[in-house]
Design a protein around this motif. Structure first.
Motif, PDB file in Angstrom:
ATOM      1  N   THR A   1       0.831  -1.202   0.000  1.00 32.77           N
ATOM      2  CA  THR A   1       0.000   0.000   0.000  1.00 32.77           C
ATOM      3  C   THR A   1       0.868   1.254   0.000  1.00 32.77           C
ATOM      4  O   THR A   1       1.808   1.375   0.800  1.00 32.77           O
ATOM      5  CB  THR A   1      -0.925   0.022   1.235  1.00 32.77           C
ATOM      6  OG1 THR A   1      -1.752  -1.145   1.218  1.00 32.77           O
ATOM      7  CG2 THR A   1      -1.794   1.271   1.244  1.00 32.77           C
ATOM      8  N   VAL A   2       0.557   2.166  -0.910  1.00 32.94           N
ATOM      9  CA  VAL A   2       1.173   3.496  -0.955  1.00 32.94           C
ATOM     10  C   VAL A   2       0.049   4.510  -0.959  1.00 32.94           C
ATOM     11  O   VAL A   2      -0.802   4.513  -1.863  1.00 32.94           O
ATOM     12  CB  VAL A   2       2.047   3.682  -2.213  1.00 32.94           C
ATOM     13  CG1 VAL A   2       2.621   5.099  -2.255  1.00 32.94           C
ATOM     14  CG2 VAL A   2       3.159   2.652  -2.262  1.00 32.94           C
ATOM     15  N   GLY A   3       0.045   5.389   0.064  1.00 33.06           N
ATOM     16  CA  GLY A   3      -1.062   6.327   0.171  1.00 33.06           C
ATOM     17  C   GLY A   3      -2.360   5.568   0.356  1.00 33.06           C
ATOM     18  O   GLY A   3      -2.477   4.683   1.199  1.00 33.06           O
ATOM     19  N   GLY A   4      -3.331   5.834  -0.494  1.00 35.91           N
ATOM     20  CA  GLY A   4      -4.602   5.132  -0.384  1.00 35.91           C
ATOM     21  C   GLY A   4      -4.772   4.025  -1.394  1.00 35.91           C
ATOM     22  O   GLY A   4      -5.874   3.479  -1.517  1.00 35.91           O
ATOM     23  N   SER A   5      -3.698   3.678  -2.098  1.00 36.12           N
ATOM     24  CA  SER A   5      -3.788   2.652  -3.140  1.00 36.12           C
ATOM     25  C   SER A   5      -3.055   1.392  -2.727  1.00 36.12           C
ATOM     26  O   SER A   5      -1.979   1.461  -2.125  1.00 36.12           O
ATOM     27  CB  SER A   5      -3.204   3.170  -4.461  1.00 36.12           C
ATOM     28  OG  SER A   5      -3.906   4.302  -4.919  1.00 36.12           O
TER      29      SER A   5
ATOM     30  N   LEU B   1       6.976   7.945  -2.495  1.00 38.74           N
ATOM     31  CA  LEU B   1       7.855   7.001  -1.811  1.00 38.74           C
ATOM     32  C   LEU B   1       8.773   7.714  -0.818  1.00 38.74           C
ATOM     33  O   LEU B   1       9.860   7.237  -0.494  1.00 38.74           O
ATOM     34  CB  LEU B   1       8.688   6.221  -2.835  1.00 38.74           C
ATOM     35  CG  LEU B   1       7.900   5.380  -3.835  1.00 38.74           C
ATOM     36  CD1 LEU B   1       8.841   4.586  -4.738  1.00 38.74           C
ATOM     37  CD2 LEU B   1       6.939   4.430  -3.106  1.00 38.74           C
ATOM     38  N   ALA B   2       8.306   8.871  -0.318  1.00 35.00           N
ATOM     39  CA  ALA B   2       9.091   9.596   0.681  1.00 35.00           C
ATOM     40  C   ALA B   2       9.136   8.834   2.007  1.00 35.00           C
ATOM     41  O   ALA B   2      10.079   8.985   2.787  1.00 35.00           O
ATOM     42  CB  ALA B   2       8.527  10.995   0.890  1.00 35.00           C
ATOM     43  N   THR B   3       8.101   8.029   2.247  1.00 33.09           N
ATOM     44  CA  THR B   3       8.068   7.192   3.443  1.00 33.09           C
ATOM     45  C   THR B   3       7.870   5.740   3.001  1.00 33.09           C
ATOM     46  O   THR B   3       7.389   5.473   1.897  1.00 33.09           O
ATOM     47  CB  THR B   3       6.937   7.598   4.402  1.00 33.09           C
ATOM     48  OG1 THR B   3       5.686   7.522   3.704  1.00 33.09           O
ATOM     49  CG2 THR B   3       7.151   9.025   4.891  1.00 33.09           C
ATOM     50  N   MET B   4       8.225   4.829   3.869  1.00 31.32           N
ATOM     51  CA  MET B   4       8.173   3.417   3.522  1.00 31.32           C
ATOM     52  C   MET B   4       6.735   2.953   3.305  1.00 31.32           C
ATOM     53  O   MET B   4       5.875   3.172   4.160  1.00 31.32           O
ATOM     54  CB  MET B   4       8.825   2.568   4.618  1.00 31.32           C
ATOM     55  CG  MET B   4       8.892   1.084   4.290  1.00 31.32           C
ATOM     56  SD  MET B   4       9.867   0.152   5.487  1.00 31.32           S
ATOM     57  CE  MET B   4       8.838   0.354   6.964  1.00 31.32           C
TER      58      MET B   4
END
Length: 277
Positions: free
Chosen positions: A141-145, A174-177
């Motif tokens: 998951t990245v953000g809401g996706s 991708l600034a955070t894991m």
């Protein structure tokens, strides 16, 4: 004073040190200092050349050069494909291997690896036998996706996500894991690759590296992506161009084995003041 070099493979950059007799083991804090882009030299990791006899658990040639690789946060990594190419070039330029040696075996925590110097200046690495999960057993998951991901072992762990046509690779934050589930799938953390398919034999990817953050390239990650791509396509033999923000590499797969071919550059040498911590 400690002599060092700085190098990169497709802009995945490293601090390089020679310590054949294991006289200068690095603490986590020292690694973080070396990789600090403001207070130190700067890099995604540190490559230390040490004789394999000094590595706990090594049962191969004791005189082989061993690539002791540390991530920028000080953590130990099993393998680094871009770093390994730079490592071999560094050994040659330092006179630690014969200048006319075309093929070199060296140790890593993922086992023995072999590199070949090509006439065009690139380095080709045997990367062992990547193992791909039989299904997309992980959700990333990245953000809401969220997307299903293939788990791939290249001597170190990877989770490979193929984006859909509706997704924008460049727009991923991708600034955070990113998160993954189930969490226990990778108890020691993992490298996360996000892939845009360009053609049957070409992909573009971004990567969030374990212990580093987003990097401009990841050699083992490109192999993981190629192995997952071949699995999706149902192919046992394949060659792929893998584009990363720092350039491009070639991954060849045959008989369950993988080879990674790409550039290696040593850009600078210098002396570093000793630090105790």
């Amino acid at each position: 004073m400690v002599e060092f070099a700085k190098g990169h493979g497709t802009l995945n950059d490293f601090v390089l040190l020679v310590d054949p007799d294991d006289e200068r083991g690095l603490s986590d804090a020292q690694v973080r200092f070396l990789c600090d882009r403001r207070a130190g030299i700067g890099g995604d990791g540190v490559l230390r050349a040490v004789r394999a006899r000094h590595i706990d658990g090594w049962d191969g040639d004791p005189d082989a050069w061993f690539m002791d690789y540390r991530n920028a946060d000080g953590s130990v990594a099993e393998m680094c494909g871009n770093g390994a190419r730079v490592f071999l070039l560094y050994l040659r330029e330092e006179g630690l291997i014969p200048a006319d040696a075309d093929v070199v075996d060296f140790g890593t925590r993922a086992g023995l690896r072999r590199g070949s110097f090509l006439p065009d200046g690139r380095v080709r690495l045997w990367m062992g036998r990547p193992t791909v999960s039989s299904t997309t057993d992980t959700t990333v998951t990245v953000g809401g996706s969220s997307w299903p991901a293939w788990s791939v072992d290249v001597g170190n762990p990877h989770a490979v996500t193929f984006l859909t046509d509706a997704d924008d690779l460049a727009a991923l934050d991708l600034a955070t894991m990113p998160d993954w589930a189930p969490a226990e799938r990778f108890p020691g953390g993992t490298n996360l690759e996000f892939v845009e398919v360009l053609a049957d034999d070409a992909v573009r990817m971004r990567v969030f590296e374990r212990g580093v953050g987003e990097t401009l390239s990841c050699g083992t990650g490109t192999v993981a992506v190629a192995a997952a791509m071949a699995t999706v396509q149902g192919r046992t033999e394949a060659s792929y161009e893998v584009q990363v923000p720092g350039g491009s590499v070639r991954v060849d797969l045959t008989d369950g084995q993988a080879w990674l071919t790409g550039p290696a550059v040593v850009v600078a040498r210098g002396e570093l003041s000793e630090r105790d911590e």
